[in-house]
Enzyme design. Sequence first.
Site, PDB file in Angstrom:
ATOM      1  N   GLY A 130       0.835  -1.197   0.000  1.00  0.00           N
ATOM      2  CA  GLY A 130       0.000   0.000   0.000  1.00  0.00           C
ATOM      3  C   GLY A 130       0.868   1.243   0.000  1.00  0.00           C
ATOM      4  O   GLY A 130       2.075   1.188   0.241  1.00  0.00           O
ATOM      5  N   GLY A 170       0.652   5.890   0.391  1.00  0.00           N
ATOM      6  CA  GLY A 170      -0.112   7.100   0.693  1.00  0.00           C
ATOM      7  C   GLY A 170       0.787   8.312   0.584  1.00  0.00           C
ATOM      8  O   GLY A 170       1.938   8.222   0.128  1.00  0.00           O
ATOM      9  N   GLY A 171       0.271   9.458   1.021  1.00  0.00           N
ATOM     10  CA  GLY A 171       0.998  10.699   0.880  1.00  0.00           C
ATOM     11  C   GLY A 171       2.283  10.768   1.690  1.00  0.00           C
ATOM     12  O   GLY A 171       3.155  11.574   1.402  1.00  0.00           O
ATOM     13  N   MET A 172       2.395   9.932   2.726  1.00  0.00           N
ATOM     14  CA  MET A 172       3.575   9.992   3.586  1.00  0.00           C
ATOM     15  C   MET A 172       4.428   8.737   3.522  1.00  0.00           C
ATOM     16  O   MET A 172       5.270   8.511   4.386  1.00  0.00           O
ATOM     17  CB  MET A 172       3.143  10.240   5.037  1.00  0.00           C
ATOM     18  CG  MET A 172       2.668  11.655   5.291  1.00  0.00           C
ATOM     19  SD  MET A 172       3.967  12.866   5.060  1.00  0.00           S
ATOM     20  CE  MET A 172       5.002  12.469   6.466  1.00  0.00           C
ATOM     21  N   VAL A 230       3.961   1.108   2.208  1.00  0.00           N
ATOM     22  CA  VAL A 230       3.986  -0.035   3.108  1.00  0.00           C
ATOM     23  C   VAL A 230       4.358  -1.272   2.290  1.00  0.00           C
ATOM     24  O   VAL A 230       3.722  -1.564   1.272  1.00  0.00           O
ATOM     25  CB  VAL A 230       2.630  -0.257   3.805  1.00  0.00           C
ATOM     26  CG1 VAL A 230       2.687  -1.502   4.683  1.00  0.00           C
ATOM     27  CG2 VAL A 230       2.261   0.958   4.644  1.00  0.00           C
ATOM     28  N   LYS A 256       6.837   0.058   6.944  1.00  0.00           N
ATOM     29  CA  LYS A 256       6.401   1.375   6.454  1.00  0.00           C
ATOM     30  C   LYS A 256       7.635   2.197   6.110  1.00  0.00           C
ATOM     31  O   LYS A 256       8.499   2.432   6.951  1.00  0.00           O
ATOM     32  CB  LYS A 256       5.583   2.083   7.527  1.00  0.00           C
ATOM     33  CG  LYS A 256       5.189   3.523   7.181  1.00  0.00           C
ATOM     34  CD  LYS A 256       3.954   3.601   6.324  1.00  0.00           C
ATOM     35  CE  LYS A 256       3.512   5.037   6.117  1.00  0.00           C
ATOM     36  NZ  LYS A 256       2.172   5.144   5.534  1.00  0.00           N
ATOM     37  N   ASP A 296      -5.103  10.536  12.722  1.00  0.00           N
ATOM     38  CA  ASP A 296      -5.420  10.215  11.327  1.00  0.00           C
ATOM     39  C   ASP A 296      -6.343   8.999  11.255  1.00  0.00           C
ATOM     40  O   ASP A 296      -6.146   8.103  10.440  1.00  0.00           O
ATOM     41  CB  ASP A 296      -4.147   9.964  10.523  1.00  0.00           C
ATOM     42  CG  ASP A 296      -4.395  10.066   9.015  1.00  0.00           C
ATOM     43  OD1 ASP A 296      -5.340  10.790   8.619  1.00  0.00           O
ATOM     44  OD2 ASP A 296      -3.673   9.425   8.239  1.00  0.00           O
TER      45      ASP A 296
END
Length: 514
Positions: free
Chosen positions: A20, A22-24, A27, A42, A140
Amino acid sequence: MEPDDELVVAGRYRLIALAGFGGMGRVWRAHDDLLDREVAVKEVLAPDDLPDPARAKIQRDTVREARAAARLDHPHVVGIFDVIQASGRSWIVMEYVPSRSLHDIVISDGPLPHRNAARIAASLLDALDAAHRAGVLHLDVKPQNVLIAEDGRVVLTDFGLATMITAPAGHDEPLMGSPFYIAPERVRDGASSRQADLWSLGATLYMAVEGRPPYDRPDAAEAITALLTEAPDPPQHPGPLHTVIAGLLTTDPERRLTADDARLALRNLNRRAVGVHAVPVSPRPAGKAVRYRSTAATPRWRGLLVAGIAAAIATIGATAGVRAYGSESVPAAVVTPVSASPTPPSVTLTDAVRDDEAPVSLPEGWLWHVDTAGFALPVPRGWQRGTTPDGVCFGDTNGVRSFTVEPGGPLDGRPLRRWQDAEQKPPPGYQKISMGPLLITGGGADWEYSWQPATGPRMHTYRMLLAAGDDRSYALTWTSRDADWSLDLPVQRILVNGFRDSAEPAVTWTIPGP
């Protein structure tokens, strides 16, 4: 996606495939070569367009929050094993949970029934409570960070690993969080608190039952503007959980539903809902014995079960999920009457169950039945017992309501997959209502749908898979006319809540409370 070159982090975590992003960061599914176990890693990546001081701060803050979250040891919080700074990046090694995110489930399968969402809510509230007591804020909470494991376990992940949104005027540094699930006071005042996490929980639950966030706008800027100036969008799928959601989505954090109040509200909601948790029933007057007729002691007689029940069982068994347990067709059933007549001489006094000995209180008109197939349950007086190649069926004399019990083998940690596989061959006129995991000991899953037999009225079915220890399980199926579904729910509730595995009579499939 696989790493361009085989990459081993800190000499032991071998990255296998991208799980996966995301913006940060990203994973990875990885293997811990030292402990020989599968983990999630991560890779924290700050946006390239940030100035170096801001990038460095994000890396420091992320690692600090991850270290704080690593102190948590809770079944509904993803476990954090290690925090590493290597190759110019930060890496966080976490428990690997085979699962789908709540976001993916809702997008793929549609909004959840309020009953299922309430169970998820209770688990998330437990997770946040554990974090808050340890001094950790999530900041979050969103559907993408809620994992539903294959065994039904709910896991909150990504503590301190928020994505970034544009800061409002007057803020000197980026504001962390998802624009569709962030609390208004965080945008307005930059205030981070336990109550902010509870707002995000409310927004997450809203999405779970509505299929969209509470401020569903084309872009983040419009969503933030609506968050600061408008009430949440009116629900299109109203239900009992919206009372809790509304309390969590109160703009003023001082007036927002507290964790204790939310816990109480969820407990009351779960107790009222139709499911596998106990619903107290007023006890019957003292001195009235609740008897059952043992199938071993009752003379059998052969014949056809009332046509409506037989047709319903045959259709369900042949086309809608009994395949997970066996046959492709159901012949005429062998019927044994379940009556309220006195216990025959061949049944000893120990075979009669009195009110104060029964595992559940029974209302008037019900009797307690212990079946030779290894289970026990309350049954309405006058109902009939039939057998199928895979189980036992109970039905009323009008042939419009039936309750089938099918013993089976172990669920192997994938109960939901059983229903998903069965759904590939649906009954005629099939319309899915819901399908999802049950948060119960050992795992389980339920499935609700309506369908149209070749003749007669449209029918409505609710099915449950329940683990009964490591080596066996039960499939329970309740069917009634679609037009009478709401009226028949009290009967369904008593049957399901009272069902017991005779090998472990103390076991109930109770939803873990908040």
